[in-house]
Every structure is written in C-alpha cells, then in structure tokens.
Design an enzyme around this catalytic site. Structure first.
Site, PDB file in Angstrom:
ATOM      1  N   ARG A  99       0.860  -1.123  -0.085  1.00  0.00           N
ATOM      2  CA  ARG A  99      -0.051   0.101  -0.164  1.00  0.00           C
ATOM      3  C   ARG A  99       0.864   1.357  -0.085  1.00  0.00           C
ATOM      4  O   ARG A  99       0.226   2.480  -0.240  1.00  0.00           O
ATOM      5  CB  ARG A  99      -0.951   0.001   1.160  1.00  0.00           C
ATOM      6  CG  ARG A  99      -2.210  -0.707   1.064  1.00  0.00           C
ATOM      7  CD  ARG A  99      -3.123  -0.885   2.027  1.00  0.00           C
ATOM      8  NE  ARG A  99      -2.498  -1.759   3.161  1.00  0.00           N
ATOM      9  CZ  ARG A  99      -3.070  -1.992   4.406  1.00  0.00           C
ATOM     10  NH1 ARG A  99      -4.024  -1.223   4.824  1.00  0.00           N
ATOM     11  NH2 ARG A  99      -2.426  -2.817   5.270  1.00  0.00           N
ATOM     12  N   LYS A 106       8.778  -0.805   2.340  1.00  0.00           N
ATOM     13  CA  LYS A 106       8.291   0.108   3.433  1.00  0.00           C
ATOM     14  C   LYS A 106       9.308   0.378   4.475  1.00  0.00           C
ATOM     15  O   LYS A 106       9.255   1.575   4.581  1.00  0.00           O
ATOM     16  CB  LYS A 106       7.162  -0.619   3.960  1.00  0.00           C
ATOM     17  CG  LYS A 106       6.406   0.209   5.071  1.00  0.00           C
ATOM     18  CD  LYS A 106       5.000  -0.398   5.234  1.00  0.00           C
ATOM     19  CE  LYS A 106       4.856  -1.460   6.029  1.00  0.00           C
ATOM     20  NZ  LYS A 106       3.730  -1.803   6.383  1.00  0.00           N
ATOM     21  N   GLY A 165       3.026 -15.006   6.618  1.00  0.00           N
ATOM     22  CA  GLY A 165       2.270 -14.299   7.952  1.00  0.00           C
ATOM     23  C   GLY A 165       3.328 -14.295   8.955  1.00  0.00           C
ATOM     24  O   GLY A 165       4.479 -14.569   9.097  1.00  0.00           O
ATOM     25  N   GLY A 193       8.202  -3.898  12.212  1.00  0.00           N
ATOM     26  CA  GLY A 193       9.057  -2.917  11.541  1.00  0.00           C
ATOM     27  C   GLY A 193       8.591  -1.466  11.076  1.00  0.00           C
ATOM     28  O   GLY A 193       9.471  -0.677  10.794  1.00  0.00           O
ATOM     29  N   ASN A 220      39.755  40.413   5.499  1.00  0.00           N
ATOM     30  CA  ASN A 220      38.508  41.228   5.244  1.00  0.00           C
ATOM     31  C   ASN A 220      38.245  40.791   3.692  1.00  0.00           C
ATOM     32  O   ASN A 220      39.172  41.449   2.948  1.00  0.00           O
ATOM     33  CB  ASN A 220      38.465  42.518   5.513  1.00  0.00           C
ATOM     34  CG  ASN A 220      37.146  43.371   5.459  1.00  0.00           C
ATOM     35  OD1 ASN A 220      36.335  42.566   4.777  1.00  0.00           O
ATOM     36  ND2 ASN A 220      36.761  44.183   6.183  1.00  0.00           N
TER      37      ASN A 220
HETATM   38  C1  UD1 Z   1      -0.864  -7.218  12.230  1.00  0.00           C
HETATM   39  C2  UD1 Z   1      -1.810  -8.298  13.473  1.00  0.00           C
HETATM   40  C3  UD1 Z   1      -2.708  -7.560  13.687  1.00  0.00           C
HETATM   41  C4  UD1 Z   1      -2.470  -6.222  14.201  1.00  0.00           C
HETATM   42  C5  UD1 Z   1      -1.761  -5.492  13.280  1.00  0.00           C
HETATM   43  C6  UD1 Z   1      -1.156  -4.228  13.765  1.00  0.00           C
HETATM   44  C7  UD1 Z   1      -1.502 -10.550  12.830  1.00  0.00           C
HETATM   45  C8  UD1 Z   1      -2.138 -11.838  12.055  1.00  0.00           C
HETATM   46  N1  UD1 Z   1      -2.063  -9.461  12.596  1.00  0.00           N
HETATM   47  O1  UD1 Z   1      -1.678  -7.264  10.946  1.00  0.00           O
HETATM   48  O2  UD1 Z   1      -3.932  -8.365  14.517  1.00  0.00           O
HETATM   49  O3  UD1 Z   1      -3.561  -5.287  14.505  1.00  0.00           O
HETATM   50  O4  UD1 Z   1      -0.515  -6.211  12.770  1.00  0.00           O
HETATM   51  O5  UD1 Z   1      -0.237  -3.394  12.953  1.00  0.00           O
HETATM   52  O6  UD1 Z   1      -0.313 -10.627  13.071  1.00  0.00           O
HETATM   53  N2  UD1 Z   1       5.576  -9.269   8.282  1.00  0.00           N
HETATM   54  C9  UD1 Z   1       6.441 -10.332   7.851  1.00  0.00           C
HETATM   55  N3  UD1 Z   1       6.095 -11.340   7.484  1.00  0.00           N
HETATM   56  C10 UD1 Z   1       4.890 -11.872   7.089  1.00  0.00           C
HETATM   57  C11 UD1 Z   1       3.780 -10.780   7.216  1.00  0.00           C
HETATM   58  C12 UD1 Z   1       4.260  -9.763   8.030  1.00  0.00           C
HETATM   59  O7  UD1 Z   1       7.573  -9.734   8.149  1.00  0.00           O
HETATM   60  O8  UD1 Z   1       4.747 -12.676   6.554  1.00  0.00           O
HETATM   61  C13 UD1 Z   1       5.834  -8.082   8.860  1.00  0.00           C
HETATM   62  C14 UD1 Z   1       5.423  -6.747   8.053  1.00  0.00           C
HETATM   63  O9  UD1 Z   1       6.489  -6.672   7.077  1.00  0.00           O
HETATM   64  C15 UD1 Z   1       5.031  -5.732   9.074  1.00  0.00           C
HETATM   65  C16 UD1 Z   1       4.357  -6.710  10.008  1.00  0.00           C
HETATM   66  O10 UD1 Z   1       5.018  -7.936   9.850  1.00  0.00           O
HETATM   67  O11 UD1 Z   1       6.046  -5.217   9.462  1.00  0.00           O
HETATM   68  C17 UD1 Z   1       3.007  -6.620  10.261  1.00  0.00           C
HETATM   69  O12 UD1 Z   1       2.597  -7.236   9.098  1.00  0.00           O
HETATM   70  P1  UD1 Z   1       1.135  -6.670   8.580  1.00  0.00           P
HETATM   71  O13 UD1 Z   1       1.001  -7.705   7.131  1.00  0.00           O
HETATM   72  O14 UD1 Z   1       1.116  -5.426   8.432  1.00  0.00           O
HETATM   73  O15 UD1 Z   1       0.221  -7.366   9.464  1.00  0.00           O
HETATM   74  P2  UD1 Z   1      -1.331  -6.736   9.830  1.00  0.00           P
HETATM   75  O16 UD1 Z   1      -1.974  -7.227   8.645  1.00  0.00           O
HETATM   76  O17 UD1 Z   1      -1.106  -5.318   9.649  1.00  0.00           O
HETATM   77 CA    CA Z   2       0.496  -3.456   9.492  1.00  0.00          CA
END
Ligand code: UD1
Ligand code: CA
Length: 483
Positions: free
Chosen positions: A23, A30, A90, A114, A387
C-alpha cells in the site's frame, strides 16, 4: 507462571520486516521509508537496544540485501542478526524464521513490527513487566480500522480475531492489537510450529498464540494504550500513515528539546531529524530544518528558513534568515547570513562574519575573518581578521583541477576582486578593488590591476547636442532614423 516471571529476565527481540508494504505504492521496501531522517526499521532496532536485548533478530524478505546492508552500517556494534523469510506466509511464520537465531535462548522474546516507529521503550517496559506468558500491546481506537480485534471473556483476552475473520459484531470492538508482544521463549518455541493457516487470508497468524496460551491456562495479559497516545502505536501501511508517524515523531522530538531548554517560536513549523542536538537557551524561529547529525550549541539564535545538514554550530552563533549549510563547522560567536550558503568542508573559527549571498566550500576561516557580501570562496584558507570585500571570487577551477587560495592574517581583499588559484595573498597585504590576482602577493604588499580611469569633461552635453542636430537634419518622411 510465577507473578514475577518477567522480572530481570533476559530479553531477545524479533523485528518483523519482511513485507514489501504494497500500500505504500513504492519501489522502495516499506521499512526503508524515512521518518525523522531515519529508515522506519531503525526505530524498533533502537527500541530493542534500549531494552538491553541480548539478541536482536531482524526478519527480512523483500529487498533483504538493501535493508541488511543499511542496518549493518547504521548499527555496526550492536548484537543484530538477520533472518530471511523468503515468502511472506504470515506473522507467525516470520517469527518462526527467526527462531534458529534464538536457539537456546531462555527469557522474554519481544516481537516488534518494522513499521511502528513511535512505540517507546517505556511502553515496552510496561508491557514486559506484565506477569504472563503472552503479553500483547493494544490500543483503544474510535476507528479500529482493520486492526485485529481483542476478544475478551470476563475481561481476559482469549483470542485476537483478524479483521477479515471477524463476525459483524466483532468488528465493532474498539480494543485492537498493536502487533507488539512479549512472549515467553519456551512457550513460543513449543507452540509456533504448530499454528495453522485456516483463516480468511490463509496466513500463519502470530495472533493465534493468544488462544493457545489462554486455552492452556497460561497467562495472557494486555496493555492497552488509549486516547492521543494510541496514535503512537499506529502502523505505517500507506503514505498517509507515514505522514502521521512523522508528525508524531516530530512532536516528540520538539517536546524533548523544549524540555532541554530550547525555545521554538512556532514549534509545529520546524523539521528535526532524530539525531540532532540543540543546546540550552538556543532560540529557533519558524521553518528551520535541522538535519542529519547537526549539533547546535548554547545561546544560539537561528532565524527563519535556516536549513542545516550534518553541521556543527558552536555556542552564541547567530544564523540569519535562510542560511543553508551542509557538512560545515561554525565556531563560537559567528554571524552568518541572511541568504548564505555554506557547502561541505566550510570551517569557521571564532567570531567569523559572513553576510548575504556568500557561498563557501572547503573554506577555512580564521578567527574574526569577514566576508560580508556577494562572494564565492571555495578551496580557500582565509586568515584571521582578513576582510574579503563584496564580490570577491576565488577562481578555484581551471576546468580540470581545483586549486587552493590562501589569504593571510589581516589581509584586505578589495571589492570585485578575483583570486585566480593557486594563489596566495600574504599577511596584511592589500588587494585593490577590481584586481585580478594571478600571482602570489607578499605580506604587506599592495596588488592592483586597474586600467586608468579616463575622464572626459562635458561629454554628456556634447553628445546630447549632436543627437538633436541629427534629428533636425532629417527630411519629413525619412524614416531611416526611426522616431
Ligand atoms: C498485524 C496483526 C494484527 C494487528 C496489526 C497491527 C497478525 C496476523 N495480525 O496485522 O492483529 O492489528 O498487525 O499493525 O499478526 N510481516 C513479515 N512477514 C509476514 C507478514 C508480516 O515480516 O509474513 C511483517 C510486515 O512486514 C510488517 C509486520 O510484520 O512489518 C506486520 O505485518 P502486516 O501484514 O502489516 O500485519 P497486519 O495485517 O497489519
Ligand atoms: Ca500493518
């Protein structure tokens, strides 16, 4: 679990940073987008080090080499290790990828995101201090957006439901997951590998640990941040979030410097990087940018529109409006600007005076030297009390090489002079206005290149009369002379 589970237990930190951040709509991953001049990922690393973590594992995927190279350079001494998550399956899978780096570790594993730069070490300390195997940081929001919902039973958190998996009633829950956790290392190790991906997104959810711990009767505790402070836990998912994170960071930095004795005339109208320093009783006018490793001393006055990058400013310096400086060093009691440009390698001793439209580069000025108007001084050494007159230019570039100019102590360079480098003007020497200096000038000498001024008395009147006579002699209809 004993109630003082977390008391002085060893800490390790896992930072999840493998996602691309779709996004953001960016070719840059990011976590490398900057806030307060530093990539987002630097902030959780700093928080981890502030917590005294023995090990910090950063989980990387998209643009792994780039992020890793940056972090190695930015934190050369820190106990930071890297894990690779090639496919983003995930958040549970992300932490799983870090586990080999935590082999044998017993204590608390703090999981940070991060993309949440504003969470403070104090908040994390409060979270870690909760007596439970799983401790979750939450926020109470008026608009809970797509955050995971805290589902409670008799006040206790029993599961986190991801937005996409929520029943309509659950979507109304305003207590949500900030995505930051403190988890007992043993529990994490035992449980992580057994989580499934039977959910709306087909991902391994770290949040599923909550239900496991609750069912097993292990403690689950939450720390919920509400009101304005909850905004510090916002994750950065798009550019609007990035701007909000920057605004929160700026407000925090300003508050810190104001508490340290700095006056901001209009605090919201300045831009501070995370690693600057400002001394007591310094006053900052609006629209000032202090960037990189800029350090400003005490009792300085920084006027409107000044922009300093990686610049050291000693005590009691006045920077007049629209001074721009980079990689420069300004000594005590100097006065600079308005509209001065100090480029890299500029170094001023004590009490140097630089006026409007003066540009310097690789220029070292001794104490009390002056260049008050309209000059270019590059690759130059200007002696103390010298100067430099208006319009003086060091001709430092012959089209191939740069050459140095030396001006001795107390020398006087008249206005509109050119110093054709390599060249030196000795101590106390004078250069007359309008001189092009092509040879060294000995100490105490005068250098002058000047065509004599010719004065023609009455020239203007004679010229006028001649023009009038010519006009009279023209015949009507003759348009050669125009009108
Ligand atoms: C996650 C939480 C959600 C919470 C939110 C807060 C889960 C399942 N959900 O959702 O409950 O409200 O964060 O911001 O954990 N990342 C990885 N590898 C992956 C997936 C994510 O490194 O396979 C990292 C992303 O780069 C990011 C962070 O984990 O820095 C959060 O991931 P993101 O996909 O933004 O999680 P949300 O869907 O926002
Ligand atoms: Ca997030």
């Amino acid at each position: 679990m004993s109630s003082n589970l977390s008391l002085s237990r060893p800490r390790a930190v896992v930072i999840m940073a493998a996602g691309l951040g779709t996004r953001m709509r960016s070719s840059l991953v990011k976590v490398m987008h900057p806030v307060a001049g530093r990539p987002l990922v630097d902030f959780p690393v700093r928080a981890a080090l502030a917590l005294g973590a023995h090990r910090v594992v950063v989980v990387l995927g998209h643009q792994r080499e780039r992020v890793e190279a940056h972090l190695r350079a930015a934190f050369p001494e820190a106990p930071v290790a890297f894990a690779t998550q090639a496919e983003q399956l995930g958040t549970a899978h992300a932490v799983l990828c870090a586990m080999p780096q935590l082999e044998g570790f017993e204590g608390d594993v703090i999981v940070l995101s991060g993309d949440v730069p504003n969470v403070t070490a104090e908040t994390l300390e409060a979270l870690i201090a909760l007596p439970a195997a799983v401790r979750v940081l939450g926020m109470r929001l008026d608009d809970p957006a797509q955050y995971g919902r805290f589902v409670r039973d008799a006040g206790k958190l029993v599961r986190i439901r991801e937005f996409k998996d929520c029943a309509p009633a659950e979507r109304g829950i305003r207590d949500v997951n900030a995505g930051i956790y403190a988890i007992d290392a043993g529990f994490l190790r035992d449980t992580l590998g057994s989580l499934g991906r039977d959910n709306a997104q087909g991902e391994y959810y770290l949040t599923d640990l909550v239900e496991r711990a609750a069912t097993a009767g292990l403690g689950v505790e939450t720390l919920t941040v509400e009101g304005d402070a909850a905004l510090d836990l916002n994750g950065v998912n798009d550019r609007a979030d990035l701007a909000l994170a920057e605004a929160r960071m700026q407000a925090r930095l300003r508050r810190g410097w104001m508490r340290a004795g700095v006056t901001f005339v209009d605090p919201a109208r300045c831009w501070l990087h995370a690693d600057i320093e400002i001394g007591e009783d310094t006053v900052i006018e609006p629209d000032v940018a202090l960037l990189g490793t800029t350090r400003i001393g005490r009792e300085c006055y920084i006027e409107q529109g000044t922009r300093l990058s990686n610049t050291q400013v000693a005590d009691r310096v006045t920077l007049h409006a629209y001074t721009v400086a980079e990689s420069s060093n300004i000594g005590v009691e100097c006065t600079v600007g308005p509209f001065a440009r100090l480029r890299e390698g500029t170094r001023f001793g004590r009490g140097v005076k630089i006026g409007n439209f003066v540009e310097t580069k690789q220029a070292v000025f001794g104490d009390g030297a002056k260049a008050s108007h309209l000059s270019y001084l590059g690759d130059a050494e200007i002696g103390p009390r010298a100067n430099i007159g208006a319009g003086t230019i060091t001709c430092n570039y012959d089209g191939v090489h740069k050459h140095r100019t030396r001006v001795g102590a107390g020398a006087f360079i008249g206005s509109d002079s050119q110093l054709v480098a390599p060249v030196s003007v000795g101590d106390g020497a004078y250069v007359g206005a309008g001189t092009t200096v092509t040879h060294d000038v000995p100490a105490g000498a005068l250098a002058l290149t000047r065509a004599p001024t010719k004065v023609v008395e009455g020239w203007v009147e004679r010229k006028r009369q001649a023009r009038e006579a010519e006009a009279k002699n023209k015949t009507p209809g003759d348009t050669r002379g125009g009108r």
